[in-house]
Design a protein around this motif. Structure first.
Motif, PDB file in Angstrom:
ATOM      1  N   GLU A  47       0.841  -1.199   0.000  1.00 35.89           N
ATOM      2  CA  GLU A  47       0.000   0.000   0.000  1.00 35.89           C
ATOM      3  C   GLU A  47       0.871   1.242   0.000  1.00 35.89           C
ATOM      4  O   GLU A  47       1.937   1.281   0.631  1.00 35.89           O
ATOM      5  CB  GLU A  47      -0.918   0.021   1.217  1.00 35.89           C
ATOM      6  N   ASP A  48       0.409   2.258  -0.690  1.00 37.05           N
ATOM      7  CA  ASP A  48       1.077   3.566  -0.714  1.00 37.05           C
ATOM      8  C   ASP A  48       0.142   4.615  -0.153  1.00 37.05           C
ATOM      9  O   ASP A  48      -1.088   4.503  -0.269  1.00 37.05           O
ATOM     10  CB  ASP A  48       1.457   3.974  -2.142  1.00 37.05           C
ATOM     11  N   ILE A  49       0.723   5.621   0.465  1.00 32.71           N
ATOM     12  CA  ILE A  49      -0.028   6.820   0.810  1.00 32.71           C
ATOM     13  C   ILE A  49       0.419   7.911  -0.156  1.00 32.71           C
ATOM     14  O   ILE A  49       1.600   8.254  -0.235  1.00 32.71           O
ATOM     15  CB  ILE A  49       0.170   7.224   2.288  1.00 32.71           C
ATOM     16  N   VAL A  50      -0.519   8.409  -0.952  1.00 28.64           N
ATOM     17  CA  VAL A  50      -0.251   9.422  -1.976  1.00 28.64           C
ATOM     18  C   VAL A  50      -0.781  10.753  -1.450  1.00 28.64           C
ATOM     19  O   VAL A  50      -1.915  10.831  -0.952  1.00 28.64           O
ATOM     20  CB  VAL A  50      -0.933   9.045  -3.308  1.00 28.64           C
ATOM     21  N   PHE A  51       0.032  11.808  -1.551  1.00 29.92           N
ATOM     22  CA  PHE A  51      -0.407  13.106  -1.024  1.00 29.92           C
ATOM     23  C   PHE A  51       0.010  14.233  -1.957  1.00 29.92           C
ATOM     24  O   PHE A  51       0.990  14.127  -2.713  1.00 29.92           O
ATOM     25  CB  PHE A  51       0.151  13.345   0.380  1.00 29.92           C
ATOM     26  N   LEU A  52      -0.774  15.303  -1.904  1.00 30.46           N
ATOM     27  CA  LEU A  52      -0.473  16.509  -2.677  1.00 30.46           C
ATOM     28  C   LEU A  52       0.531  17.364  -1.910  1.00 30.46           C
ATOM     29  O   LEU A  52       0.429  17.512  -0.688  1.00 30.46           O
ATOM     30  CB  LEU A  52      -1.751  17.307  -2.931  1.00 30.46           C
ATOM     31  N   ALA A  53       1.465  17.923  -2.637  1.00 33.18           N
ATOM     32  CA  ALA A  53       2.517  18.727  -2.017  1.00 33.18           C
ATOM     33  C   ALA A  53       2.008  20.141  -1.769  1.00 33.18           C
ATOM     34  O   ALA A  53       2.475  21.111  -2.392  1.00 33.18           O
ATOM     35  CB  ALA A  53       3.756  18.731  -2.896  1.00 33.18           C
ATOM     36  N   ARG A  54       1.064  20.291  -0.852  1.00 30.54           N
ATOM     37  CA  ARG A  54       0.551  21.607  -0.491  1.00 30.54           C
ATOM     38  C   ARG A  54       1.406  22.180   0.631  1.00 30.54           C
ATOM     39  O   ARG A  54       1.654  21.517   1.637  1.00 30.54           O
ATOM     40  CB  ARG A  54      -0.901  21.517  -0.046  1.00 30.54           C
ATOM     41  N   GLY A  55       1.843  23.415   0.448  1.00 32.09           N
ATOM     42  CA  GLY A  55       2.749  23.992   1.428  1.00 32.09           C
ATOM     43  C   GLY A  55       4.164  23.461   1.228  1.00 32.09           C
ATOM     44  O   GLY A  55       4.445  22.675   0.332  1.00 32.09           O
ATOM     45  N   ASN A  56       5.049  23.910   2.081  1.00 26.60           N
ATOM     46  CA  ASN A  56       6.452  23.527   1.968  1.00 26.60           C
ATOM     47  C   ASN A  56       6.760  22.300   2.809  1.00 26.60           C
ATOM     48  O   ASN A  56       6.091  22.008   3.800  1.00 26.60           O
ATOM     49  CB  ASN A  56       7.351  24.691   2.409  1.00 26.60           C
ATOM     50  N   GLY A  57       7.812  21.595   2.402  1.00 25.54           N
ATOM     51  CA  GLY A  57       8.331  20.500   3.186  1.00 25.54           C
ATOM     52  C   GLY A  57       9.299  21.020   4.251  1.00 25.54           C
ATOM     53  O   GLY A  57       9.515  22.228   4.356  1.00 25.54           O
ATOM     54  N   PRO A  58       9.849  20.162   5.073  1.00 27.41           N
ATOM     55  CA  PRO A  58       9.695  18.697   4.984  1.00 27.41           C
ATOM     56  C   PRO A  58       8.320  18.238   5.454  1.00 27.41           C
ATOM     57  O   PRO A  58       7.711  18.859   6.322  1.00 27.41           O
ATOM     58  CB  PRO A  58      10.804  18.187   5.914  1.00 27.41           C
ATOM     59  N   TYR A  59       7.875  17.122   4.854  1.00 29.04           N
ATOM     60  CA  TYR A  59       6.578  16.558   5.199  1.00 29.04           C
ATOM     61  C   TYR A  59       6.752  15.479   6.247  1.00 29.04           C
ATOM     62  O   TYR A  59       7.838  14.906   6.426  1.00 29.04           O
ATOM     63  CB  TYR A  59       5.905  15.994   3.949  1.00 29.04           C
ATOM     64  N   LEU A  60       5.661  15.212   6.950  1.00 28.76           N
ATOM     65  CA  LEU A  60       5.695  14.270   8.072  1.00 28.76           C
ATOM     66  C   LEU A  60       4.572  13.264   7.932  1.00 28.76           C
ATOM     67  O   LEU A  60       3.410  13.646   7.729  1.00 28.76           O
ATOM     68  CB  LEU A  60       5.561  15.022   9.398  1.00 28.76           C
ATOM     69  N   LEU A  61       4.883  11.980   8.015  1.00 23.57           N
ATOM     70  CA  LEU A  61       3.888  10.911   8.069  1.00 23.57           C
ATOM     71  C   LEU A  61       3.607  10.618   9.535  1.00 23.57           C
ATOM     72  O   LEU A  61       4.483  10.165  10.272  1.00 23.57           O
ATOM     73  CB  LEU A  61       4.412   9.662   7.366  1.00 23.57           C
ATOM     74  N   ALA A  62       2.379  10.906   9.976  1.00 26.00           N
ATOM     75  CA  ALA A  62       1.984  10.686  11.370  1.00 26.00           C
ATOM     76  C   ALA A  62       0.986   9.546  11.441  1.00 26.00           C
ATOM     77  O   ALA A  62       0.157   9.380  10.541  1.00 26.00           O
ATOM     78  CB  ALA A  62       1.386  11.963  11.962  1.00 26.00           C
ATOM     79  N   TYR A  63       1.049   8.764  12.533  1.00 27.63           N
ATOM     80  CA  TYR A  63       0.159   7.613  12.656  1.00 27.63           C
ATOM     81  C   TYR A  63      -0.014   7.253  14.124  1.00 27.63           C
ATOM     82  O   TYR A  63       0.826   7.565  14.969  1.00 27.63           O
ATOM     83  CB  TYR A  63       0.728   6.418  11.887  1.00 27.63           C
ATOM     84  N   GLY A  64      -1.163   6.604  14.396  1.00 29.22           N
ATOM     85  CA  GLY A  64      -1.463   6.145  15.746  1.00 29.22           C
ATOM     86  C   GLY A  64      -2.230   7.175  16.558  1.00 29.22           C
ATOM     87  O   GLY A  64      -1.639   7.968  17.293  1.00 29.22           O
ATOM     88  N   SER A  65      -3.567   7.182  16.422  1.00 26.83           N
ATOM     89  CA  SER A  65      -4.397   8.117  17.181  1.00 26.83           C
ATOM     90  C   SER A  65      -5.766   7.495  17.396  1.00 26.83           C
ATOM     91  O   SER A  65      -6.480   7.210  16.434  1.00 26.83           O
ATOM     92  CB  SER A  65      -4.527   9.451  16.445  1.00 26.83           C
ATOM     93  N   GLY A  66      -6.122   7.311  18.644  1.00 25.53           N
ATOM     94  CA  GLY A  66      -7.430   6.757  18.946  1.00 25.53           C
ATOM     95  C   GLY A  66      -8.560   7.716  18.680  1.00 25.53           C
ATOM     96  O   GLY A  66      -9.711   7.297  18.560  1.00 25.53           O
ATOM     97  N   ALA A  67      -8.266   9.010  18.604  1.00 26.78           N
ATOM     98  CA  ALA A  67      -9.313  10.009  18.392  1.00 26.78           C
ATOM     99  C   ALA A  67      -9.483  10.389  16.933  1.00 26.78           C
ATOM    100  O   ALA A  67     -10.339  11.206  16.610  1.00 26.78           O
ATOM    101  CB  ALA A  67      -8.994  11.269  19.203  1.00 26.78           C
ATOM    102  N   ALA A  68      -8.703   9.820  16.026  1.00 32.67           N
ATOM    103  CA  ALA A  68      -8.750  10.234  14.622  1.00 32.67           C
ATOM    104  C   ALA A  68      -9.997   9.694  13.934  1.00 32.67           C
ATOM    105  O   ALA A  68     -10.514   8.635  14.273  1.00 32.67           O
ATOM    106  CB  ALA A  68      -7.499   9.741  13.896  1.00 32.67           C
TER     107      ALA A  68
END
Length: 452
Positions: free
Chosen positions: A354-375
């Motif tokens: 599986e891939d996560i594809v994202f639009l480059a909105r705003g400047n990098g560096p970008y961050l992949l965040a994961y693990g949230s019970g409230a999401a």
């Protein structure tokens, strides 16, 4: 003093509400990975690492986000290439011509005499042999098959003797020049403790030819093919897989069951058992469960094998199953006589990458965040928007802690915000009560004025 106390209560309440970051903050997630982009682009794709499946709270990965350098969520989508729905199907039976022994020696034993003055023909064969030579090869006539062949299905009698060998597969259009497509294709017909292991399907690269030749490499089979059928079904789309190989643990002293902990919940679509010893066959039932306290549920049955020849080893193919995100697995031996002592088997769990594809909105560096019970689910539908757009592949970095493991708890598991709010309110009430008490004491001890 009273005004000061009111301001203090308000401050406590404000801190209670501001203790949790705003919606979409990276600190709402337990962990993250920095993303390294190769060059400026409109969009990027990142392969989901195993850490995401290990720490994500939800099986559908709703608790995954991409943030830019300003801490803003950018549009993203989880993409997975589904396998093609085409399956192998048995096609027409091909005319089969067995060739016995040395074909040149057989031809040399035949003498043909033609009288030139007449039409008489005299054919004299060599002396008959006591036993017919073994079949060394077969010629197949595929002139009536229009599509390219993708596999050949071999058929022999159910009571045929046991055998393990190899076939060389060749194709030709004139029966004179032959092209080798597979030098050593395995053919297996084995039995063990009531189980039967059969490998009689020969996979081929899509090839169109008028004639085919199957020749034994080394040992010849002690049985004959009764038929060979052609398969012209297009092969399945090749999908990239990711795999985990986990060692088992014996569940009981008899070693009839082995448990496996994946340590994660990936969307498994294929499972396999790696037997610990060569020349082994085992019939096994596979079960799984989401939590260690839940009951086991059956998933698949299969025959697993490892057969070693002089220069190679053949193993069974993985079993394809409906998508399964359970963490715990169990292998139950249905035929204990086929086990191999105290050695431990391994479970191989595979899933479509599986891939996560994202639009480059705003400047990098970008961050992949994961693990949230409230999401909650927040992914977009980017596939229609990215038609004709170059999407570059980016790489995730090392995992790092963001909000910490406490963010993995679902809402309601520990209502710390409500508890903090009530604690602040309670503190305010106690403060007001103390102030009222102090004020009453001051009023009680104040001296009275002169009498009238």
């Amino acid at each position: 003093m009273i005004r000061r106390s009111i301001w203090l209560c308000a401050l406590l309440l404000a801190r209670a509400y501001s203790a949790e970051p705003g919606a979409g903050s990276p600190q709402e997630f337990a962990y993250g990975m920095p993303i390294t982009t190769p060059a400026p682009a409109a969009a990027y794709r990142v392969a989901l690492p195993i850490e995401v499946y290990r720490e994500a709270v939800y099986e559908d990965l709703r608790d995954v986000r991409i943030f830019n350098s300003r801490g803003e969520v950018v549009p993203y989508e989880l993409q997975q290439v589904p396998p093609d729905a085409a399956t192998a199907s048995e096609g027409p039976s091909l005319p089969l011509f067995p060739l016995r022994g040395d074909s040149r020696a057989t031809l040399d034993g035949i003498h043909v005499t033609i009288q030139s003055q007449g039409t008489a023909v005299n054919v004299q064969a060599g002396a008959p042999q006591a036993q017919p030579p073994v079949i060394t090869s077969y010629v197949l006539d595929a002139r009536d098959v229009t599509p390219p062949l993708r596999a050949l299905q071999l058929h022999w009698q159910d009571d045929a003797p046991e055998f393990s060998g190899k076939l060389r597969i060749e194709s030709s259009d004139d029966l004179g020049s032959w092209q080798t497509l597979r030098a050593e294709a395995p053919v297996i017909n084995l039995r063990n403790a009531g189980a039967r292991l059969v490998k009689n399907r020969l996979e081929l690269p899509a090839t169109k030819a008028k004639f085919w030749r199957l020749s034994w490499v080394g040992r010849t089979a002690p049985f004959e093919f009764v038929a060979v059928t052609a398969d012209t079904t297009p092969a399945r789309q090749q999908v990239e897989h990711v795999s985990l190989l986990i060692s088992g643990a014996p569940v009981n002293e008899k070693h009839l069951e082995y448990s496996f902990d994946l340590g994660a919940r990936p969307p498994v679509t294929q499972v396999n058992i790696e037997l610990p010893e060569s020349n082994s066959v085992a019939k096994i039932e596979l079960l799984s469960r989401k939590e260690a306290t839940k009951p086991w549920r059956p998933i698949a049955h299969g025959e697993f094998y490892r057969v070693r020849s002089a220069d190679s080893e053949r193993r069974n193919e993985p079993i394809t199953i409906p998508t399964n995100s359970d963490r715990y697995w169990l292998a139950r031996l249905e035929q204990p006589s086929s086990t191999s002592g105290d050695q431990i088997p391994k479970l191989e769990a595979s899933w479509n990458a599986e891939d996560i594809v994202f639009l480059a909105r705003g400047n990098g560096p970008y961050l992949l965040a994961y693990g949230s019970g409230a999401a909650i689910a927040d992914n977009a539908q980017l596939a229609p928007l990215l038609s004709g757009v170059i999407v570059l592949r980016a790489e995730p970095g090392a995992p790092q802690t963001l909000g910490g493991p406490g963010r993995l708890r679902p809402p309601g598991a520990l209502p710390w915000k409500n508890a903090l709010l009530w604690a602040a309110l309670g503190a305010g009430v106690l403060l007001l009560a103390w102030m009222a008490y102090q004020l009453s004491r001051q009023l009680g001890t104040r001296p009275s004025g002169p009498p009238n």
